[in-house]
Design an enzyme around this catalytic site. Structure first.
Site, mmCIF file in Angstrom:
data_model
loop_
_atom_site.group_PDB
_atom_site.id
_atom_site.type_symbol
_atom_site.label_atom_id
_atom_site.label_comp_id
_atom_site.label_asym_id
_atom_site.label_seq_id
_atom_site.Cartn_x
_atom_site.Cartn_y
_atom_site.Cartn_z
ATOM 1 N N ARG A 140 -27.514 25.308 67.392
ATOM 2 C CA ARG A 140 -28.185 24.461 66.118
ATOM 3 C C ARG A 140 -29.515 25.151 65.807
ATOM 4 N NH1 ARG A 140 -25.166 22.066 62.897
ATOM 5 N NH2 ARG A 140 -24.391 20.646 64.321
ATOM 6 N N ARG A 188 -19.604 32.729 66.067
ATOM 7 C CA ARG A 188 -21.099 32.227 66.126
ATOM 8 C C ARG A 188 -21.403 31.720 67.690
ATOM 9 N NH1 ARG A 188 -21.483 26.395 63.173
ATOM 10 N NH2 ARG A 188 -19.656 25.546 63.591
ATOM 11 N N HIS A 218 -25.634 31.207 57.938
ATOM 12 C CA HIS A 218 -26.139 29.803 57.615
ATOM 13 C C HIS A 218 -27.357 29.405 57.993
ATOM 14 C CE1 HIS A 218 -25.550 25.258 58.451
ATOM 15 N NE2 HIS A 218 -24.156 25.600 58.153
ATOM 16 N N ASP A 276 -24.882 18.386 50.357
ATOM 17 C CA ASP A 276 -24.028 19.719 50.840
ATOM 18 C C ASP A 276 -23.202 20.204 49.776
ATOM 19 O OD1 ASP A 276 -21.511 19.376 53.583
ATOM 20 O OD2 ASP A 276 -22.253 21.237 52.439
ATOM 21 N N GLU A 288 -27.996 28.740 52.262
ATOM 22 C CA GLU A 288 -26.970 29.823 52.976
ATOM 23 C C GLU A 288 -26.313 30.934 52.240
ATOM 24 O OE1 GLU A 288 -23.946 27.506 54.730
ATOM 25 O OE2 GLU A 288 -25.799 25.725 54.876
HETATM 26 O O1 TA6 Z 1 -22.995 24.642 55.465
HETATM 27 C C1 TA6 Z 1 -22.991 23.208 55.255
HETATM 28 C C2 TA6 Z 1 -21.796 22.707 56.292
HETATM 29 O O2 TA6 Z 1 -20.544 23.282 55.746
HETATM 30 C C3 TA6 Z 1 -21.865 21.372 56.432
HETATM 31 O O3 TA6 Z 1 -20.812 20.695 55.658
HETATM 32 C C4 TA6 Z 1 -21.879 20.831 57.934
HETATM 33 O O4 TA6 Z 1 -20.676 20.674 58.460
HETATM 34 C C5 TA6 Z 1 -22.751 22.215 58.498
HETATM 35 O O5 TA6 Z 1 -22.216 23.107 57.641
HETATM 36 C C6 TA6 Z 1 -22.943 22.416 59.630
HETATM 37 O O6 TA6 Z 1 -21.467 22.522 60.315
HETATM 38 P P1 TA6 Z 1 -21.719 22.762 62.035
HETATM 39 O O7 TA6 Z 1 -20.154 23.078 62.373
HETATM 40 O O8 TA6 Z 1 -22.734 23.927 62.279
HETATM 41 O O9 TA6 Z 1 -22.212 21.401 62.604
#
Ligand code: TA6
Length: 305
Positions: free
Chosen positions: A75, A101, A170, A214, A273
């Site tokens: 994260r 990832r 991201h 979001d 992103e």
């Molecule tokens: O980029 C935004 C998103 O698509 C949110 O909807 C949220 O799910 C975030 O990515 C994080 O996703 P993750 O799978 O890393 O928890």
């Protein structure tokens, strides 16, 4: 005595005074340095975990509980979402944001010149279970540390079928207090609101965060600027090969539900992103390639912000 993975990486790819490999966050990482700037890149996920520009402070947010080798994506930093962004378009049982990832990428090259340091990783997408993804592709991620941090994700369709590619870098940007930042560069752009997909509003003016956000901004190849009054800086995200920009902060409820942000983690990052997402799908015929690039830099907080 066999070499450890980190010893083997240093033997094969270290660049004196510029690139060395260490174990950080319980896994192998590359530590890049160039004229006072530093970056850390994990081989797992080809994920940039840290970028500190010369004379500045950390630009990327990383969860205080970040650990490599847990089978999950770390994260924070810059996770690589590929070969689809978000939930799989047809099959919700497939992993969100694709399957690279949390996977181990392979280092293919490092170089250190007077004007910068570069490393290239690739992921062997020819060995993918066709049930997971019925295509063949080569994908590389390159990280270049100069006076800015440049990250490039390149895909080449090495198969015989057409690929509909969505993807994202991201990026978790570190901010002092998310409710104080002002995000500009997306004024007038229409966006898909993931919290209300029936809506497709047009952004009016700069973006502030005061709840969960979001959004997939469409038709946006613009440079985005995040003005951060508490850290007294701006962060610029310039890009190429991307016509969609995702802006995300989970705020309190989703932030708590994620469980890996640390206490109040949501207050200290905003995701901007660089993506091909929403309607911005890249269709690659056999042999075709697409490159997604972003460049991070920082500057002074302008008085008007
Ligand atoms: O980029 C935004 C998103 O698509 C949110 O909807 C949220 O799910 C975030 O990515 C994080 O996703 P993750 O799978 O890393 O928890």
């Amino acid at each position: 005595m066999a070499m450890t993975p980190v010893e083997a990486l240093n033997a094969g790819f270290a660049q004196s005074g510029a690139i060395r490999f260490e174990t950080r966050f319980d896994g192998p990482v590359a530590c890049l340095s160039h004229r006072g700037s530093t970056a850390i890149v994990a081989l797992q996920g080809a994920q940039v975990l840290s970028y500190v520009p010369a004379g500045g402070t950390e630009l990327l947010w990383l969860s205080p509980v970040a650990r490599l080798g847990t089978g999950k994506a770390v994260r924070g930093g810059i996770p690589v979402c590929w070969p689809w962004f978000g939930p799989h378009p047809e099959d919700g049982s497939k992993p969100a944001h694709g399957f690279v990832r949390a996977a181990l990428w392979h280092l293919t090259a490092t170089s250190a010149e007077h004007d910068g340091v570069r490393m290239v990783l690739d992921f062997d997408a020819t060995a993918i279970d066709p049930a997971l993804w019925p295509h063949q592709a080569g994908v590389t991620l390159s990280v270049e540390l100069r006076d800015k941090l440049k990250v490039t994700l390149e895909t080449v369709n090495t198969g015989s079928t057409e690929i509909a590619l969505t993807q994202a870098l991201h990026t978790y940007l570190a901010v002092g207090e998310v409710c104080d930042v002002v995000i500009s560069g997306l004024d007038g752009r229409r966006y898909i609101d993931q919290l209300d997909p029936s809506a497709a509003p047009v952004q009016s003016g700069p973006i502030r965060i005061a709840a969960e956000v979001d959004r997939i901004y469409q038709g946006s190849s613009d440079t985005v600027t995040v003005a951060d009054p508490s850290l007294k800086r701006t962060i610029q995200i310039a890009k190429a090969g991307s016509a969609s920009t995702v802006v995300w902060n989970p705020w309190t409820v989703k932030g708590a539900r994620l469980g890996d942000l640390g206490a109040d983690g949501y207050r200290h990052f905003v995701c901007i992103e660089t993506a091909n997402a929403g309607a911005d799908i890249k269709t690659l015929r056999p042999g075709a390639r697409h490159s997604l690039m972003q460049e991070l830099s920082t500057g002074p907080l302008l008085k008007s912000a």
